[in-house]
Design an enzyme around this catalytic site. Sequence first.
Site, PDB file in Angstrom:
ATOM      1  N   GLU A  40      -5.280  -8.576   1.012  1.00 18.51           N
ATOM      2  CA  GLU A  40      -5.879  -8.201   2.307  1.00 18.51           C
ATOM      3  C   GLU A  40      -7.347  -7.911   2.095  1.00 18.51           C
ATOM      4  O   GLU A  40      -7.714  -7.186   1.156  1.00 18.51           O
ATOM      5  CB  GLU A  40      -5.267  -6.907   2.878  1.00 18.51           C
ATOM      6  CG  GLU A  40      -3.932  -7.043   3.513  1.00 18.51           C
ATOM      7  CD  GLU A  40      -3.438  -5.724   4.123  1.00 18.51           C
ATOM      8  OE1 GLU A  40      -4.263  -4.873   4.525  1.00 18.51           O
ATOM      9  OE2 GLU A  40      -2.212  -5.563   4.177  1.00 18.51           O
ATOM     10  N   GLU A  65       0.809  -1.227   0.000  1.00 12.64           N
ATOM     11  CA  GLU A  65       0.000   0.000   0.000  1.00 12.64           C
ATOM     12  C   GLU A  65       0.841   1.276   0.000  1.00 12.64           C
ATOM     13  O   GLU A  65       0.715   2.118   0.913  1.00 12.64           O
ATOM     14  CB  GLU A  65      -0.951   0.020   1.203  1.00 12.64           C
ATOM     15  CG  GLU A  65      -1.916  -1.130   1.250  1.00 12.64           C
ATOM     16  CD  GLU A  65      -2.896  -1.050   2.424  1.00 12.64           C
ATOM     17  OE1 GLU A  65      -2.813  -0.097   3.222  1.00 12.64           O
ATOM     18  OE2 GLU A  65      -3.757  -1.943   2.531  1.00 12.64           O
TER      19      GLU A  65
HETATM   20  O1  IFM Z   1      -3.818  -2.839   9.356  1.00 17.35           O
HETATM   21  C1  IFM Z   1      -3.818  -2.336   8.058  1.00 17.35           C
HETATM   22  C2  IFM Z   1      -2.653  -2.896   7.268  1.00 17.35           C
HETATM   23  O2  IFM Z   1      -1.444  -2.589   7.858  1.00 17.35           O
HETATM   24  C3  IFM Z   1      -2.651  -2.322   5.866  1.00 17.35           C
HETATM   25  N1  IFM Z   1      -3.940  -2.483   5.238  1.00 17.35           N
HETATM   26  C4  IFM Z   1      -5.099  -2.056   5.968  1.00 17.35           C
HETATM   27  C5  IFM Z   1      -5.104  -2.705   7.343  1.00 17.35           C
HETATM   28  C6  IFM Z   1      -6.359  -2.275   8.128  1.00 17.35           C
HETATM   29  O3  IFM Z   1      -6.360  -0.900   8.339  1.00 17.35           O
END
Ligand code: IFM
Length: 451
Positions: free
Chosen positions: A348, A165
């Site tokens: 994710e 990200e």
């Molecule tokens: O916890 C975070 C992660 O580090 C990166 N993606 C989003 C998740 C939830 O906010």
Amino acid sequence: MDSDDALELPSGFRLGVSTSAYQTEGAAGDRGESIWDGFLARSRLPVAAWSVATDHLRRLEEDLDLAAGLGVTAYRFSLSWPRLMPEGRGRPRREALALYDRMLDAVLERGLEPWPCLYHWDLPRAMQERGGWAERDTAYYLADHAEVVGELAAGRARRVFVMNEPNVHAVLGHLAGRHAPGLTDPSAFLGAVHHQNLATGLAVARLREAAPNVELGTILSLQPCLPAAEGEEHELAAELADAVYNRAFLDPLFGRGYPEPLADMLAGHVEDGDLDELSRPLDVLGVNYYTRLRVRADAASPVGLALADPPPASEVTAMGWEVYPRGLYDVLMRLREDYGGPRVVVTECGAAFPDEPDAAGRVDDERRARFVVAHLRAALAARAAGCDLDGFLVWTLVDNLEWTDGFAHRFGLVRLVPETLERVPKRSYAVLREVAASGAVPPPEAVTELA
Ligand code: IFM
């Protein structure tokens, strides 16, 4: 997209869980300082939250047993750059190499595929002191770190991801000041955009040499940006948000250069050859998805736009994020339609809810179970419609440090008992295990019948 039937998991489709170094290891053990140590030390969080996090380093085997107990295929984790190289450069520390060497083996021993990620926002403080991502040199140092990770991962990891990200890191860390390094500096933001993109290309080149048989990818958080109201000004605001959040990373990665208005703004940072360097072909793109963004024009905001609240009556998570599985389908189909249909994996997807344990300490988190199943079904619908998607990883295994929110917002399939750091699987853990075992993904309303 909607159907009342259970969807079958395609053969070879990988389920798994995702974690990150800082959120589980915290500042424990010997390592150099991370930008997060100082940033969180200045916040209201208790020191114990970020110094120990989930105590993962001491409970590695237990956590990996929990991951394996799900019966899934893949385990994604990140390697802490300041643990490997306290100054961000130079020779890696022997103890840190041994730790991650053991981590890779311990994942493999449990029949899981290790999917390490090089960089999950955990920049060595020494690098920040040299200018951090605002400086071009940081991209070259990240490539050195990539080579170290590549040598560790060679022959063992199935997939290696470069960045996690970079868009969130650039926006929240360099423009909004809400994440480390805590900057509100448009020029540092622009540097962070381009230098993280450049770092991706440089790291891919080094990883190809160091780990020739490993599939390489990078990870973007992608969110559909939609106008929150009718009117041209709101449409333009949504397009601008899309350019900054999604396209500033997607477009150059897929060889299209930067979108306007960023192309003009970034001209001073982009050197000859950079756009070729940062668009080196990847084997897979990791997509992190949580919600959609509803955008409206706002003359009072320095960037001319603001995010609107979720529509009334929509379900929202503890983060205030609208539950919107359709957005995952849309994001995946956009990759197919606008970016040439790359191989994709959801790296994710998950939700924080205010989990309350019962008297026996168990958490019946049906909402999280429904969230996971609904999003997995949206991803499978995109696959059925032609998206080249080969897996879905849930964020996250055990409740972990949600950055500046500490442990107030918990995303885990497994509860972390605050006082004892004991791990207690939640109902969503049992539901995912059942999905993995049966190969069938029920409609969200039917999770009550599972587990
Ligand atoms: O916890 C975070 C992660 O580090 C990166 N993606 C989003 C998740 C939830 O906010």
